[in-house]
Design an enzyme around this catalytic site. Structure first.
Site, PDB file in Angstrom:
ATOM      1  N   GLU A 217       0.844  -1.206   0.000  1.00 27.76           N
ATOM      2  CA  GLU A 217       0.000   0.000   0.000  1.00 27.76           C
ATOM      3  C   GLU A 217       0.878   1.254   0.000  1.00 27.76           C
ATOM      4  OE1 GLU A 217      -3.019  -0.509  -0.500  1.00 27.76           O
ATOM      5  OE2 GLU A 217      -3.330  -2.547   0.189  1.00 27.76           O
ATOM      6  N   CYS A 276     -15.884  -7.697 -18.494  1.00 27.74           N
ATOM      7  CA  CYS A 276     -15.728  -8.451 -19.754  1.00 27.74           C
ATOM      8  C   CYS A 276     -14.573  -9.461 -19.711  1.00 27.74           C
ATOM      9  CB  CYS A 276     -15.512  -7.495 -20.926  1.00 27.74           C
ATOM     10  SG  CYS A 276     -13.924  -6.652 -20.842  1.00 27.74           S
ATOM     11  N   CYS A 305     -11.198  -2.765 -17.748  1.00 28.71           N
ATOM     12  CA  CYS A 305     -10.403  -2.476 -18.947  1.00 28.71           C
ATOM     13  C   CYS A 305     -10.650  -1.017 -19.355  1.00 28.71           C
ATOM     14  CB  CYS A 305     -10.812  -3.418 -20.073  1.00 28.71           C
ATOM     15  SG  CYS A 305     -12.504  -3.135 -20.603  1.00 28.71           S
TER      16      CYS A 305
HETATM   17  C1  LIG Z   1      -8.318   3.175  -6.479  1.00 26.82           C
HETATM   18  C2  LIG Z   1      -8.213   3.671  -5.077  1.00 26.82           C
HETATM   19  C3  LIG Z   1      -7.959   2.795  -4.045  1.00 26.82           C
HETATM   20  N1  LIG Z   1      -7.866   3.266  -2.767  1.00 26.82           N
HETATM   21  C4  LIG Z   1      -7.624   2.313  -1.668  1.00 26.82           C
HETATM   22  C5  LIG Z   1      -8.551   1.142  -1.633  1.00 26.82           C
HETATM   23  C6  LIG Z   1      -7.762   0.082  -0.939  1.00 26.82           C
HETATM   24  O1  LIG Z   1      -7.947   0.249   0.462  1.00 26.82           O
HETATM   25  C7  LIG Z   1      -6.323   0.407  -1.341  1.00 26.82           C
HETATM   26  C8  LIG Z   1      -5.795  -0.466  -2.457  1.00 26.82           C
HETATM   27  O2  LIG Z   1      -5.740  -1.791  -2.050  1.00 26.82           O
HETATM   28  P1  LIG Z   1      -5.151  -3.001  -2.964  1.00 26.82           P
HETATM   29  O3  LIG Z   1      -4.211  -3.700  -2.056  1.00 26.82           O
HETATM   30  O4  LIG Z   1      -4.489  -2.401  -4.139  1.00 26.82           O
HETATM   31  O5  LIG Z   1      -6.295  -3.856  -3.310  1.00 26.82           O
HETATM   32  O6  LIG Z   1      -6.336   1.756  -1.793  1.00 26.82           O
HETATM   33  C9  LIG Z   1      -7.985   4.616  -2.495  1.00 26.82           C
HETATM   34  O7  LIG Z   1      -7.840   5.035  -1.339  1.00 26.82           O
HETATM   35  N2  LIG Z   1      -8.225   5.470  -3.526  1.00 26.82           N
HETATM   36  C10 LIG Z   1      -8.356   5.063  -4.806  1.00 26.82           C
HETATM   37  O8  LIG Z   1      -8.585   5.916  -5.709  1.00 26.82           O
END
Ligand SMILES: Cc1cn([C@H]2C[C@H](O)[C@@H](COP(=O)(O)O)O2)c(=O)[nH]c1=O
Ligand SMILES: Nc1ncnc2c1ncn2[C@@H]1O[C@H](COP(=O)(O)OP(=O)(O)O)[C@@H](O)[C@H]1O
Length: 331
Positions: A217, A276, A305
């Site tokens: 993360e 898809c 996608c």
């Molecule tokens: C796209 C996106 C994601 N997040 C957050 C959501 C999840 O808690 C993590 C990503 O977790 P992963 O291990 O990649 O599945 O990030 C966010 O805060 N903002 C976003 O735009």
């Protein structure tokens, strides 16, 4: 002790992609391979993405990530056979390992063991590494012991690196003290607010002994650049970083892209489009929240996608306008 750690040459490896692409899984595999209780084989997505020739071999590797059910195992077996039959190509060790990965993911450990034992690469660490990983996930102690013995005999230098994994305290999805993949594999970690607090957790001697630092993360750490450069350039650590390169609006997320110039390698993974099944490069937010950081899983996000990202964004925007006008009418 400090001098000893300076002699090591540091490295930085970055794993990026949308949600559900396998970033945490790849990080775990790499870290476990360094520590000596797993293997860093067959990143199917990467093999497929970088291949010049997307034939049956690369597909075998690709679907190794999706070996969750019997049907997929049969498809993988068929692809594997067709490599020789239809393409006249002799599969190499990593292709055997990809099929072991598929069998292992489906929990068919006995079958995987038989396949390994009868393969022409039974003296190759990569195939035993794949088997070891499968045994670890499915917790078969006898086969695990057997696989570990064989793997470390073939690959003695893999064993015993000292590893620490860090994740952001912002991600509270699965409790704080582990990183957890979307399919439930987990490993203990240090939950941190910022990376600068990491070194303080160790005595100088303990820190000097650390070989590998994994960061999951990574998009949530503001001090990612400084931490990575110090850990790799100055302290000689191998740093493996996994994170989202883009947010739900496909804007650069946190400092993940800033560390690309520091990196030895960059792996961009893709997921499968939930609508898809094509390769998914982006993450679509299904809810109306607008802030960049919003913790969540499949309840809030889905991998898509390009086509479905664009279509999906339009649909989400339209829903938002309708909702906003309803609120205005009501007030
Ligand atoms: C796209 C996106 C994601 N997040 C957050 C959501 C999840 O808690 C993590 C990503 O977790 P992963 O291990 O990649 O599945 O990030 C966010 O805060 N903002 C976003 O735009
Ligand atoms: N909606 C989904 N789309 C794709 N993969 C999913 C989904 N839900 C669960 N998975 C599983 O999640 C795995 C990836 O998990 P993980 O490594 O945690 O991804 P990331 O860290 O990139 O978000 C996939 O291999 C797949 O088995």
């Amino acid at each position: 002790m400090e001098a000893e750690s300076h002699q090591r040459s540091g490295e930085i490896h970055v794993i990026v992609g949308p949600m559900f692409a396998g970033k945490t899984t790849t990080l775990l595999r790499k870290v476990q391979s360094e520590r000596g209780d797993g293997s860093d084989i067959s990143d199917g997505h990467r093999l497929f993405d970088t291949s010049q020739n997307r034939n049956a071999i690369t597909w075998t590797a690709l679907i190794s990530g999706y070996g969750q059910n019997g049907k997929v195992v049969e498809i993988a077996r068929e692809y594997f056979s067709s490599v020789t039959r239809d393409y006249g190509i002799q599969p190499r060790a990593q292709h055997y390992a990809a099929l072991v990965d598929v069998l292992g993911s489906a929990g068919r450990l006995e079958e995987a063991y038989e396949f390994v034992s009868n393969s022409p690469y039974k003296e190759h660490s990569v195939i035993w590494g794949a088997f070891l990983w499968a045994c670890r996930i499915h917790g078969d102690r006898d086969l695990l012991k057997l696989a570990a013995k064989k793997y470390f005999k073939l690959e003695p230098e893999s064993a015993g690196k000292i590893v620490a994994i860090i994740k952001s305290i912002k991600d509270t999805r699965y409790g704080l003290d582990s990183i957890v993949t979307h399919d439930g594999v987990k490993l203990p970690c240090w939950p941190l607010k910022d990376l600068s607090s990491f070194k303080q957790k160790f005595t100088p001697e303990a820190y000097a002994k650390l070989d590998v630092i994994g960061i999951d993360e990574a998009q949530f750490f503001e001090d990612l650049y400084d931490f990575c450069s110090e850990a790799a350039d100055h302290d000689g650590k191998k740093v493996i970083v996994a994170g989202l390169d883009g947010d739900y609006l496909r804007r650069s997320f946190g400092s993940v892209l800033d560390i690309i110039p520091l990196a030895d390698s960059v792996t961009k993974l893709t997921a499968r489009c939930e609508l898809c099944g094509k390769r998914a490069f982006f993450t679509l937010r299904k809810t109306e929240e607008l802030q960049t950081e919003l913790i969540g899983g499949a309840d809030v996000y889905m991998p898509v996608c390009r086509q479905h990202y664009v279509g999906g964004q339009v649909a989400v925007e339209a829903a938002r306008v309708v909702l906003e006008s309803q609120v205005q009418c009501a007030s």
